[in-house]
Design an enzyme around this catalytic site. Structure first.
Site, PDB file in Angstrom:
ATOM      1  N   GLY A   1      -5.776  20.515 -17.114  1.00 17.50           N
ATOM      2  CA  GLY A   1      -5.637  20.638 -18.562  1.00 17.50           C
ATOM      3  C   GLY A   1      -4.526  21.603 -18.949  1.00 17.50           C
ATOM      4  CG  ASP A   2      -4.784  25.585 -17.752  1.00 15.64           C
ATOM      5  OD1 ASP A   2      -5.333  25.500 -18.867  1.00 15.64           O
ATOM      6  OD2 ASP A   2      -5.269  26.215 -16.797  1.00 15.64           O
ATOM      7  CB  ALA A   3      -0.826  20.671 -15.498  1.00 21.93           C
TER       8      ALA A   3
END
EC number: 2.7.1.20
Length: 338
Positions: A295-297
């Site tokens: 999700g951060d990516a």
């Protein structure tokens, strides 16, 4: 110097290592535990971090959700394009963080707290299982005044990214950046980051939402928002389109809401309440190494697209492509470029 993207979050040094079941037992840990250390001075599990630093084969990653996103954006944009604010201690762990960010092309504009150690998260890997031991440390002590010392960086930025975990630390710092972004018409991207943020930090979230141009969350975080903000069942917790429309109509009529949903299409609702669903990039299960940080990516690729002036759809597609790459790495990481 100017940096097109400025990120604010809680910096943690991720320390990843393979361990035996006996090692887990030594510290009274189970497979797939997730432990938050309450008192760094008395908890015997603090020794784990020194153990892993001395252990051969340990992997260090500049972690914390927003820092993962900063590295992802730098992966797409190249070096010297992303600056990151957060609070660390004055110790070997912050030195490691600085080194890892430098390798990733991220400029670290840390507030250094000399009384409290750098936040860190140990990922103890045993086969396919991992136990996480986290000491938030200095990450909890960022002060908005630190932004003033680097205000030229803020003024020269083209866009801002805020990790939701920072709502537990300094909503004042987020609002300070948000006001600047609103006054200057710059993108201001806010990620919910975890289900407990809308659940337990509702007031802080309400302070920040009016400044967001783009709001990112996954389906679990969206459900938590619905349950916390509309407990009477005004909107169903699995109705992503309905939740997005309520956020826009009730909290920010100018925002675009983006809900990721695992392998399901990403749901996008724009300020005019039009709806779009964008399919994710397919990936065989056999190629997935670790979903931690995907999700951060996605957020990193998305904000990189905004910096590059891409359309909303193209930016989301870039985010999905970067998430696909991250899924094939161990931890919140990206493949090395040739």
């Amino acid at each position: 110097m100017s940096y097109p993207l400025v990120c604010l979050g809680n910096p943690l040094l991720d320390v990843q290592a393979n361990v035996t079941p006996d090692y887990l037992a030594k510290y009274s840990l189970k497979s797939n535990d997730a432990i938050l250390i309450d008192d760094a001075k008395t908890d015997p599990r603090m020794a784990i971090f020194d153990d892993l630093v001395a252990q051969e084969g340990t992997i260090f990653v500049a972690g914390g959700a927003a820092q993962n996103t900063a590295r992802g954006a730098a992966y797409e944009l190249g070096p010297n394009k992303v600056a990151y604010f957060g609070c660390v201690g004055k110790d070997k762990f912050s030195e490691q963080l600085l080194e890892e960010n430098q390798k990733a092309g991220v400029t670290s504009l840390y507030l250094v707290n000399e009384q409290i150690g750098t936040g860190k998260c140990a990922a103890l890997i045993n086969g396919v299982d991992r136990s996480l031991v986290t000491d938030l440390g200095a990450a909890n002590h960022f002060k908005p005044e630190h932004l003033d010392k680097h205000w030229s960086v803020v003024e020269n930025a083209k866009a801002f990214y805020i990790g939701g975990f920072h709502l537990t630390v300094s909503p004042e710092a987020i609002v300070k950046l948000g006001k600047h972004a609103k006054e200057t018409g710059k993108p201001f991207v806010v990620n919910f980051s975890a289900p407990f943020i809308p659940q337990f930090f509702k007031d802080a979230l309400i302070q920040v939402l009016p400044y967001a141009t783009h709001i990112i969350a996954n389906e679990t975080e969206a459900a938590s928002f619905a349950e916390s903000f509309y407990p009477g069942g005004e909107v169903k917790s699995d109705d992503l389109v309905g939740i997005a429309k309520k956020i826009i109509s009730d909290y920010n009529k100018n925002a675009t809401v983006i809900f990721t949903h695992g392998l399901e299409p990403t749901v996008v609702v724009t300020s005019d309440l039009s709806v779009n669903e964008i399919p994710v990039h397919p990936l065989e299960n056999s190629k997935i190494s670790d979903s931690n940080g995907a999700g951060d990516a996605f957020a990193g690729g998305f904000v990189a697209g905004l910096i590059l002036g891409e359309s909303l759809e193209k930016s989301i597609d870039r985010g999905q492509a970067l998430a696909k790459l991250s899924l094939q790495e161990v931890g919140p990481s990206y493949p090395k470029k040739a």
